[in-house]
Design a protein around this motif. Sequence first.
Motif, short mmCIF file in Angstrom:
data_model
loop_
_atom_site.label_atom_id
_atom_site.label_comp_id
_atom_site.label_asym_id
_atom_site.label_seq_id
_atom_site.Cartn_x
_atom_site.Cartn_y
_atom_site.Cartn_z
N SER A 23 0.85 -1.19 0.00
CA SER A 23 0.00 0.00 0.00
C SER A 23 0.88 1.24 0.00
O SER A 23 2.02 1.20 0.46
CB SER A 23 -0.91 0.02 1.23
OG SER A 23 -0.16 0.27 2.40
N MET A 25 0.63 3.86 1.78
CA MET A 25 0.95 4.31 3.14
C MET A 25 2.19 3.59 3.67
O MET A 25 3.09 4.22 4.24
CB MET A 25 -0.24 4.09 4.08
CG MET A 25 0.01 4.55 5.50
SD MET A 25 -1.41 4.30 6.60
CE MET A 25 -2.59 5.44 5.87
N SER A 58 2.57 9.44 0.13
CA SER A 58 1.98 9.76 1.44
C SER A 58 0.54 10.22 1.33
O SER A 58 -0.24 10.10 2.28
CB SER A 58 2.80 10.85 2.14
OG SER A 58 2.65 12.10 1.49
N HIS A 60 -3.34 10.37 0.76
CA HIS A 60 -4.37 9.33 0.82
C HIS A 60 -5.49 9.65 -0.16
O HIS A 60 -5.70 10.81 -0.54
CB HIS A 60 -4.91 9.19 2.24
CG HIS A 60 -5.85 10.28 2.66
ND1 HIS A 60 -7.21 10.18 2.52
CD2 HIS A 60 -5.63 11.50 3.21
CE1 HIS A 60 -7.79 11.29 2.96
NE2 HIS A 60 -6.86 12.10 3.38
N ASP A 62 -9.24 10.09 -1.29
CA ASP A 62 -10.57 10.44 -0.77
C ASP A 62 -11.58 10.19 -1.88
O ASP A 62 -11.76 11.02 -2.77
CB ASP A 62 -10.58 11.91 -0.33
CG ASP A 62 -11.93 12.34 0.20
OD1 ASP A 62 -12.83 11.48 0.33
OD2 ASP A 62 -12.11 13.55 0.50
N GLN A 73 -1.81 13.46 4.13
CA GLN A 73 -1.97 12.44 5.17
C GLN A 73 -2.08 13.06 6.55
O GLN A 73 -2.78 12.56 7.42
CB GLN A 73 -0.77 11.48 5.13
CG GLN A 73 -0.90 10.27 6.04
CD GLN A 73 -2.06 9.39 5.65
OE1 GLN A 73 -2.32 9.19 4.47
NE2 GLN A 73 -2.79 8.86 6.61
N ASN A 150 -10.29 0.76 -1.12
CA ASN A 150 -10.38 2.16 -1.53
C ASN A 150 -9.69 2.40 -2.86
O ASN A 150 -10.17 3.17 -3.71
CB ASN A 150 -9.78 3.07 -0.46
CG ASN A 150 -10.70 3.25 0.72
OD1 ASN A 150 -11.90 2.99 0.63
ND2 ASN A 150 -10.17 3.69 1.84
N ARG A 442 -9.30 9.61 9.04
CA ARG A 442 -9.79 10.15 7.78
C ARG A 442 -11.20 9.65 7.47
O ARG A 442 -11.46 9.03 6.44
CB ARG A 442 -8.86 9.77 6.63
CG ARG A 442 -7.48 10.36 6.76
CD ARG A 442 -7.49 11.83 6.47
NE ARG A 442 -6.24 12.48 6.82
CZ ARG A 442 -6.03 13.77 6.73
NH1 ARG A 442 -7.01 14.55 6.33
NH2 ARG A 442 -4.87 14.30 7.07
#
Length: 598
Positions: A23, A25, A58, A60, A62, A73, A150, A442
């Motif tokens: 991922s 992240m 970094s 994310h 949405d 992030q 996601n 988040r």
Amino acid sequence: MITIDIIKKYDWESKLVQADKRSCMNYSSIFFSQAKECEKSGDQNGNDVYRLLGDITSMHIDNDDPNNPFKPQVVMNGKRSALLDDFNEEILAIISELIIVTTNTVIKARFADILWVAQNKYKAAQIASEEYLNNFMSIDVSKEWVYHINALERGFFLAGVLGRNKELFLKYVSFCEGLIDSIASDEKTACCVRFLELLHKQRAGNFNKMAITAEQIADNNNASGNGFLVRQYYEISSRLYRLSKKEEESQKVLIKKGYSFVTEAEAVVGRPGQGYIAAVHFLANAIECLRQNNAPKEKIDELHKKLREWQQLSLAEMKGFGQNVDISEIVKSVSNGVCGKNLLDAIFYLALGHPLINKKELRQTTEENIKKYPIQHLFKHTTLAKDGRVVAEKPSILNATPDVAEDVFEAEMFSQLSRVIWPMRVQCFIDTCRVIVRDEHRPSLRDLEFLVYNNPFIPPGHEEIYLKGIHSGFYGNLDLCAHYLTPQIEESIRYVLRQNGIVTSKLDSKLIQEERRLGTLLSMPETVDIFGDGLVFELRGLLCEKHGCDLRNRLAHGFIDYKECFNYDVLLLWWLVIRLCAYPIYMATKSTSEEIKP
């Protein structure tokens, strides 16, 4: 300055094997760690390369904002982590070249998606969508789906943008339908429901078949004791039946959903830590769900009678929770109290980790202040609007005549709340919790749906308004939050009163029935009986009273400018709304979980 040739000198892709999960992240953490090592060794180019890669990964995704999906992030104390706008044309050109040489599907999808959003390149969108799907197809779905769903949703959206009749979009549809078919018969998790939601969101697939599948999964899990999961499947089944133009089947499924609340209510009555308090919550949800979907009236009346009986029995179970803590201790402990919790527990802590005012104690404190500082209360107090208009006057409480003394005293109590107690609560507790929950979780609109649907405080049809208001507050969009939530409180109060058999309208001489306004509703003794003296007093001071915040009046008449939307009173209202929505859910779900303490 970073160039593509410099980046190619570093075997950065090989570092990704260290990641526990594939991922962005996880990859971001590895890149930043490598950057620190390069910095320590004096390798400035390596530091720059790995920091750039860390910044790129970094961000994310949405999915609630698909046209601007990349969000920082971390946002804290006026600072933030990387945002797409930070990447100039030179960096975008480097990313364009990296796509060609990158073999990692996760990174390749991120590179391509950035180019699509930043430069609207069709080919980049196609690559991103393909790689999102390729990555998901390579994982062990039963163990890893939750970490990649996601990204798959993002890819599905891009495929739809590229063309709903094209091979890539149809491949997404086929993959989702095939996965659902392969696991539906033994499904005991929320995996299928997420894929059903993806198909529903894209308005793709065989709606009727999926609706039947979702209903069967819910039926199969009815005896599992996991009512929340069962209701998720009934809900998506109903939505899919509606897309199939089968309104009768849709309503029948929602009635099943209502009866699942009844089953859960009866199951928790004898459970330690839940009992009638939790059962009342589930039963109220059941009645609301059945009423909205035209279940037999005799069944609803039967459940309502049981609800009133259980409400009486629940009184014996009620206990005060929390403790008196100095405000300075709250400031020190609040971060520890909310950090590291899962989203549900973090929201419960935010909603219930600080007590409402105790009106009796506030009155006593006000009396002591008047005695201790008499000069401050010797003269009348005038409240001015921002343009200098006098909007309220509070006579001297020391010279007040008996007929107005109580009103003046209440005005002083509202003044204490608005000048001291509320700003401190917002600064020390509410905003601290809000920022931590936002940064750690988040929360998306879907993550917060549990707060609003089938909630006895929210009138049918108003759920999305509350949902968007609550969601906006988490991300600091208090201008939206104020305008979503402030007007809704009045109808919610009226709705709750009506459900309790209380008339909320008046009949004038012309036989016109006008609904009572918020100030009148909050002054009714029935409202205090239902919501409690402390909450009603706070709502009055926040929304209606000139010596409080008068938020509703100022907003409704356009007296609030843009900057004022970000004042503490909007955050306070946001918190009170979450508290009203969360409390019955908390009482229903807590069993052996730790008790929230303010």
